[in-house]
Enzyme design. Structure first.
Site, PDB file in Angstrom:
ATOM      1  N   CYS A 166       0.783  -1.186  -0.119  1.00 47.60           N
ATOM      2  CA  CYS A 166      -0.095  -0.051  -0.122  1.00 47.60           C
ATOM      3  C   CYS A 166       1.141   1.124  -0.057  1.00 47.60           C
ATOM      4  O   CYS A 166       2.083   1.038  -0.219  1.00 47.60           O
ATOM      5  CB  CYS A 166      -0.945   0.023   1.210  1.00 47.60           C
ATOM      6  SG  CYS A 166      -0.218   0.233   2.860  1.00 47.60           S
ATOM      7  N   ARG A 197      -3.138  -0.534   5.561  1.00 50.84           N
ATOM      8  CA  ARG A 197      -3.652  -1.709   4.672  1.00 50.84           C
ATOM      9  C   ARG A 197      -2.824  -2.807   4.599  1.00 50.84           C
ATOM     10  O   ARG A 197      -3.333  -3.962   4.547  1.00 50.84           O
ATOM     11  CB  ARG A 197      -4.014  -1.267   3.205  1.00 50.84           C
ATOM     12  CG  ARG A 197      -5.584  -0.449   3.627  1.00 50.84           C
ATOM     13  CD  ARG A 197      -5.897   0.138   2.274  1.00 50.84           C
ATOM     14  NE  ARG A 197      -4.659   1.208   1.922  1.00 50.84           N
ATOM     15  CZ  ARG A 197      -4.995   1.869   0.574  1.00 50.84           C
ATOM     16  NH1 ARG A 197      -5.864   1.493  -0.374  1.00 50.84           N
ATOM     17  NH2 ARG A 197      -3.986   2.659   0.139  1.00 50.84           N
ATOM     18  N   ASP A 246      -8.788   3.168   2.019  1.00 51.20           N
ATOM     19  CA  ASP A 246      -7.905   3.569   2.698  1.00 51.20           C
ATOM     20  C   ASP A 246      -8.305   4.166   4.035  1.00 51.20           C
ATOM     21  O   ASP A 246      -8.859   5.315   4.325  1.00 51.20           O
ATOM     22  CB  ASP A 246      -6.773   4.625   2.151  1.00 51.20           C
ATOM     23  CG  ASP A 246      -5.512   4.974   2.732  1.00 51.20           C
ATOM     24  OD1 ASP A 246      -5.672   4.470   4.173  1.00 51.20           O
ATOM     25  OD2 ASP A 246      -4.428   5.380   2.287  1.00 51.20           O
TER      26      ASP A 246
END
Length: 153
Positions: free
Chosen positions: A8, A14, A126
């Site tokens: 990410c 994440r 996100d």
């Protein structure tokens, strides 16, 4: 040994969530020794003087709610040679995919967006921006479960 790298933007929300969710899944299935699972960032924003920041506290708390520890994890940056080392390079969103291709210089079949495995075209949102760490956890869990099914076939 199947080698998977989750990626990410900053490697504090994440991708480490995905790393530890998949580690938990494979360990619970008794097949953890068949996998090498890690995570990385496409940016250096969470890495200062070569030392990465730890997993963002709300992401760590969401994992802990599900009995998953990410103790000791610190952000690291994706490297060009990671493409050759890993079997799967899995991004969380379209921007991650573009940056993975740019950093590795590759556009090959090893690069995937996580929710593709679950038959979805959307991104893992996100939580740094949405604040919804539970939703992110659920999306990542769905993607990881589908990835495992794909690997098993």
């Amino acid at each position: 040994m199947i080698k998977i790298l989750f990626i990410c933007h900053g490697n504090i929300c994440r991708s480490p969530m995905a790393e530890f969710i998949l580690k938990d899944l494979v360990n619970n299935l008794g097949i953890g020794d068949q996998f090498e699972i890690s995570s990385a960032a496409t940016s250096t924003e969470e890495i200062q003087n070569g030392i990465g920041n730890p997993v963002y506290p709300p992401a760590r708390a969401e994992l802990e709610k599900h009995g998953i520890s990410c103790a000791g994890k610190r952000a690291v940056r994706l490297r060009k040679q990671d493409y050759d080392y890993y079997d799967y390079l899995i991004g969380m969103d379209e921007a991650n995919i573009r940056n993975i291709k740019r950093i590795t210089g590759q556009k090959g079949e090893k690069i995937h967006k996580l929710l593709k495995f679950a038959g979805r075209t959307d991104d893992v949102a996100d939580p740094w921006y949405t604040g919804d760490f539970q939703r992110t956890y659920e999306d990542i869990l769905e993607g990881c479960q589908a990835l495992l099914k794909e690997i098993e076939t």
